[in-house]
Design a protein around this motif. Structure first.
Motif, PDB file in Angstrom:
ATOM      1  N   ALA A 191      31.769   4.159 -47.827  1.00 39.07           N
ATOM      2  CA  ALA A 191      30.796   4.631 -46.545  1.00 39.07           C
ATOM      3  C   ALA A 191      30.880   6.237 -46.561  1.00 39.07           C
ATOM      4  O   ALA A 191      30.021   7.136 -46.168  1.00 39.07           O
ATOM      5  CB  ALA A 191      31.755   4.383 -45.107  1.00 39.07           C
ATOM      6  N   GLY A 192      32.177   6.878 -47.220  1.00 36.82           N
ATOM      7  CA  GLY A 192      32.538   8.212 -47.270  1.00 36.82           C
ATOM      8  C   GLY A 192      31.287   8.831 -48.280  1.00 36.82           C
ATOM      9  O   GLY A 192      31.172  10.217 -48.032  1.00 36.82           O
ATOM     10  N   MET A 193      30.648   8.021 -49.083  1.00 34.69           N
ATOM     11  CA  MET A 193      29.792   8.683 -49.758  1.00 34.69           C
ATOM     12  C   MET A 193      28.257   9.087 -49.214  1.00 34.69           C
ATOM     13  O   MET A 193      27.325   9.605 -49.544  1.00 34.69           O
ATOM     14  CB  MET A 193      29.464   7.772 -51.027  1.00 34.69           C
ATOM     15  N   ASP A 194      28.171   8.400 -47.955  1.00 31.33           N
ATOM     16  CA  ASP A 194      26.880   8.471 -47.134  1.00 31.33           C
ATOM     17  C   ASP A 194      26.458   9.709 -46.745  1.00 31.33           C
ATOM     18  O   ASP A 194      25.445  10.316 -47.060  1.00 31.33           O
ATOM     19  CB  ASP A 194      26.994   7.696 -45.818  1.00 31.33           C
ATOM     20  N   PRO A 195      27.580  10.838 -46.242  1.00 29.12           N
ATOM     21  CA  PRO A 195      27.083  12.161 -46.064  1.00 29.12           C
ATOM     22  C   PRO A 195      26.327  12.794 -47.363  1.00 29.12           C
ATOM     23  O   PRO A 195      25.462  13.441 -47.408  1.00 29.12           O
ATOM     24  CB  PRO A 195      28.390  12.841 -45.653  1.00 29.12           C
ATOM     25  N   THR A 196      27.008  12.679 -48.531  1.00 27.27           N
ATOM     26  CA  THR A 196      26.692  13.202 -49.612  1.00 27.27           C
ATOM     27  C   THR A 196      25.445  12.696 -49.956  1.00 27.27           C
ATOM     28  O   THR A 196      24.242  13.626 -50.449  1.00 27.27           O
ATOM     29  CB  THR A 196      27.689  12.758 -50.868  1.00 27.27           C
ATOM     30  N   TRP A 197      25.069  11.088 -49.834  1.00 31.48           N
ATOM     31  CA  TRP A 197      23.604  10.556 -49.992  1.00 31.48           C
ATOM     32  C   TRP A 197      22.565  11.264 -49.343  1.00 31.48           C
ATOM     33  O   TRP A 197      21.559  11.781 -49.639  1.00 31.48           O
ATOM     34  CB  TRP A 197      23.987   9.255 -49.995  1.00 31.48           C
ATOM     35  N   LYS A 198      22.980  11.792 -47.800  1.00 32.60           N
ATOM     36  CA  LYS A 198      22.093  12.154 -47.225  1.00 32.60           C
ATOM     37  C   LYS A 198      21.777  13.482 -47.232  1.00 32.60           C
ATOM     38  O   LYS A 198      20.412  14.070 -47.556  1.00 32.60           O
ATOM     39  CB  LYS A 198      22.718  12.148 -45.508  1.00 32.60           C
ATOM     40  N   ILE A 199      22.628  14.330 -47.781  1.00 36.05           N
ATOM     41  CA  ILE A 199      22.462  15.661 -48.231  1.00 36.05           C
ATOM     42  C   ILE A 199      21.378  15.704 -49.768  1.00 36.05           C
ATOM     43  O   ILE A 199      20.735  16.575 -49.842  1.00 36.05           O
ATOM     44  CB  ILE A 199      23.582  16.688 -48.456  1.00 36.05           C
ATOM     45  N   ASN A 200      21.877  14.748 -50.348  1.00 36.98           N
ATOM     46  CA  ASN A 200      21.306  14.522 -51.849  1.00 36.98           C
ATOM     47  C   ASN A 200      19.695  14.395 -51.341  1.00 36.98           C
ATOM     48  O   ASN A 200      18.863  14.916 -51.948  1.00 36.98           O
ATOM     49  CB  ASN A 200      21.684  13.258 -52.458  1.00 36.98           C
ATOM     50  N   HIS A 201      19.438  13.592 -50.607  1.00 34.18           N
ATOM     51  CA  HIS A 201      17.882  13.303 -50.329  1.00 34.18           C
ATOM     52  C   HIS A 201      17.254  14.317 -49.718  1.00 34.18           C
ATOM     53  O   HIS A 201      16.177  14.493 -49.979  1.00 34.18           O
ATOM     54  CB  HIS A 201      17.966  12.089 -49.295  1.00 34.18           C
ATOM     55  N   LEU A 202      18.112  14.971 -48.747  1.00 29.89           N
ATOM     56  CA  LEU A 202      17.335  16.447 -48.161  1.00 29.89           C
ATOM     57  C   LEU A 202      17.247  17.391 -49.169  1.00 29.89           C
ATOM     58  O   LEU A 202      16.150  18.029 -49.364  1.00 29.89           O
ATOM     59  CB  LEU A 202      18.453  16.672 -46.957  1.00 29.89           C
ATOM     60  N   TYR A 203      18.114  17.422 -50.165  1.00 33.60           N
ATOM     61  CA  TYR A 203      18.064  18.595 -51.213  1.00 33.60           C
ATOM     62  C   TYR A 203      16.832  18.124 -52.066  1.00 33.60           C
ATOM     63  O   TYR A 203      15.804  18.934 -52.554  1.00 33.60           O
ATOM     64  CB  TYR A 203      19.258  18.666 -52.098  1.00 33.60           C
ATOM     65  N   SER A 204      16.480  16.792 -52.366  1.00 35.88           N
ATOM     66  CA  SER A 204      15.572  16.388 -53.217  1.00 35.88           C
ATOM     67  C   SER A 204      14.152  16.509 -52.649  1.00 35.88           C
ATOM     68  O   SER A 204      13.157  16.430 -53.538  1.00 35.88           O
ATOM     69  CB  SER A 204      15.787  14.784 -53.707  1.00 35.88           C
ATOM     70  N   ALA A 205      14.072  16.831 -51.352  1.00 36.85           N
ATOM     71  CA  ALA A 205      12.773  17.083 -50.631  1.00 36.85           C
ATOM     72  C   ALA A 205      12.436  18.465 -50.540  1.00 36.85           C
ATOM     73  O   ALA A 205      11.571  18.870 -50.905  1.00 36.85           O
ATOM     74  CB  ALA A 205      12.803  16.440 -49.453  1.00 36.85           C
ATOM     75  N   GLU A 206      13.756  19.301 -50.280  1.00 36.79           N
ATOM     76  CA  GLU A 206      13.517  20.603 -50.063  1.00 36.79           C
ATOM     77  C   GLU A 206      13.449  21.566 -51.245  1.00 36.79           C
ATOM     78  O   GLU A 206      13.188  22.614 -51.033  1.00 36.79           O
ATOM     79  CB  GLU A 206      14.465  21.181 -49.239  1.00 36.79           C
ATOM     80  N   LEU A 207      13.984  21.119 -52.346  1.00 33.21           N
ATOM     81  CA  LEU A 207      14.052  21.933 -53.621  1.00 33.21           C
ATOM     82  C   LEU A 207      12.940  21.988 -54.150  1.00 33.21           C
ATOM     83  O   LEU A 207      12.717  22.840 -55.339  1.00 33.21           O
ATOM     84  CB  LEU A 207      15.236  21.647 -54.460  1.00 33.21           C
TER      85      LEU A 207
END
Length: 494
Positions: free
Chosen positions: A407-423
């Motif tokens: 569950a603690g990896m989920d914030p990392t996953w969320k930011i990963n997904h956002l970076y992958s769209a914004e970068l």
């Protein structure tokens, strides 16, 4: 005098036109979350239900250890009942001998997702977001429907179907996120969208479906029906991304969709009002900056400005996926009921996954990732000595720490997904996300191989997870941009 009056009137008209064109630029969450954007969020996230249920099939492939002991017992207890899920592997007699069949099922699904992430991301940048993400849902419905007739199929055909099921699940996870994030103007809105990602809710739903039916046939039938209705809904109630249409030079269709979206949001314009407006002005978006990368996949690796985020995000997706799926696939050996473990894991992921939005006022995206990985590192390190000492009354702590890591990896996953769209700019956004997601799917292919090492020693997978998390934290600290960095957000580029 008349000419002067006419000139003043023209100036007033020009000023009023400027007010019309630019005064409605979105500046807050309430403006960014109109009826259409909210509807699209619900559609894309509910679509995760059949995707998660398909991707987590191997979680129920093996029966419990107690059930295997019951089958192998020379004096089985009378009237013993099991709540184990009767999976396809049990239907064909591949169970209770080793975990290799579970590894095989997981690998087929994950290899398919790996290939599908890359291919569908590539196709999406050429043919559009909507046809790919709705087409993936349709194929998930069809393939789960075919699996309902597994009694008439050979094991090899079932294996191929699982491979293709993973392919379209991976494709959906790439394209549904892109069409959703491109519908928003504000970075904070996209962060909220990422925090509300439907995977966590879909894990809970998957656990409920499996617990309710306890058999592979109604399980696949239920998934097929859900995916079918979600395909119809997505096809009927979503528009093609205006950003994608614009980046392909289809400005007329982009403007038509923008007018329809604005009308749906309750702020329709007269035809005369929009005659001199661009699509982004109709929606209240800022003006995109045109950057031409030629839509070539090779640009992700030849352009220095794209190479760095491509490589960095690929590894972040890879490591996050190995750790997350490694714990998903370990549910069958964790103490307690696997359905409850899966449901609680999904619940905790949803709760912790919302923290990036709550913390974004005080912390940058990069610092949120660092905090998330730090917590997971601590929990993963605690698991190792618990497995070494192997004291029965401490086993529940292994489940608790495992749930914290997953569950603690989920914030990392969320930011990963956002970076992958914004970068990545619009012209190569789906390709970039496809490469990132391919890293995630490669991680999910490796994950069952890592968990298979528990047959030699349960400490081996935990040690590997710790090492991967430490490396990921180093990569994040050294290479990911902060929110105020110049190249931190390419969402407004065409």
């Amino acid at each position: 005098m008349t000419e002067e009056a006419d000139l003043k009137n023209e100036q007033k008209e020009d000023e009023s036109r400027q007010i019309l064109k630019f005064s409605t630029t979105r500046t807050n969450l309430s403006q960014d979350f109109g009826k259409y954007e909210t509807r699209l969020l619900l559609i894309t996230q509910l679509g995760y239900i059949p995707v998660a249920a398909s991707m987590l099939l191997s979680t129920f492939a093996e029966p419990s250890e107690e059930y295997c002991k019951y089958l192998n017992s020379t004096n089985p207890p009378k009237n013993w009942k099991t709540n184990d899920f009767f999976s396809l592997s049990m239907e064909y007699g591949f169970f209770c001998d080793s975990s290799s069949i579970t590894t095989l099922l997981s690998s087929l699904l994950m290899w398919g997702a790996l290939i599908g992430s890359f291919c569908c991301g590539f196709v999406s940048d050429y043919v559009g977001r909507k046809p790919v993400f709705t087409g993936c849902l349709a194929m998930i419905s069809l393939l789960n429907g075919v699996l309902c007739f597994s009694n008439f199929l050979t094991v090899y055909i079932i294996g191929f179907i699982l491979l293709m099921l993973g392919f379209f699940s991976g494709g959906y996870m790439v394209t549904n996120f892109v069409i959703l994030t491109e519908a928003f103007e504000l970075p904070r809105s996209r962060l909220l969208v990422v925090s509300l990602n439907g995977w966590s809710f879909s894990m809970i739903t998957t656990a409920f479906i499996a617990w309710s039916v306890l058999h592979w046939l109604p399980y696949h039938a239920t998934i097929s029906v859900i995916a079918f209705f979600m395909t119809i809904i997505a096809k009927s109630f979503s528009f093609e991304s205006c950003r994608w249409l614009s980046s392909n030079g289809n400005y007329h269709s982009a403007k038509e969709n923008a007018i329809s979206i604005r009308s749906l949001n309750g702020s329709s314009l007269e035809i005369d009002d929009t005659s001199e407006m661009e699509w982004f002005e109709v929606l209240g978006f800022s003006k995109p900056i045109h950057i031409n990368h030629g839509k070539r996949f090779i640009a992700l690796f030849k352009d220095p400005e794209l190479l760095k985020p491509t490589v960095v995000m690929f590894y972040c997706f890879l490591a996050s996926s190995i750790v997350s799926f490694g714990f998903y696939f370990s549910l069958d050996v964790l103490p307690g009921n696997r359905f409850m473990n899966l449901a609680f894991m999904g619940l905790f992921k949803f709760i912790l996954g919302f923290t990036p939005f709550l913390l974004s006022t005080y912390m940058t995206k990069r610092n949120i990732v660092i905090l998330s990985i730090s917590i997971c590192c601590v929990a993963a390190v605690i698991i190792v000595p618990l497995q070494i000492v192997n004291i029965s009354f401490l086993n529940f702590l292994i489940s608790v720490m495992s749930l914290i890591v997953a569950a603690g990896m989920d914030p990392t996953w969320k930011i990963n997904h956002l970076y992958s769209a914004e970068l990545f700019p619009t012209s190569v956004r789906s390709m970039g996300r496809g490469v990132c997601n391919a890293g995630g799917r490669l991680g999910s292919v490796i994950a069952p191989m890592v968990t298979f090492l528990r047959t030699f020693d349960p400490v081996y997978p935990s040690a590997i997870f710790c090492i991967l998390l430490i490396i990921q934290m180093t990569v994040v600290v050294l290479f990911l941009p902060n929110d105020n960095d110049e190249r931190a957000n390419e969402m407004d580029e065409e």
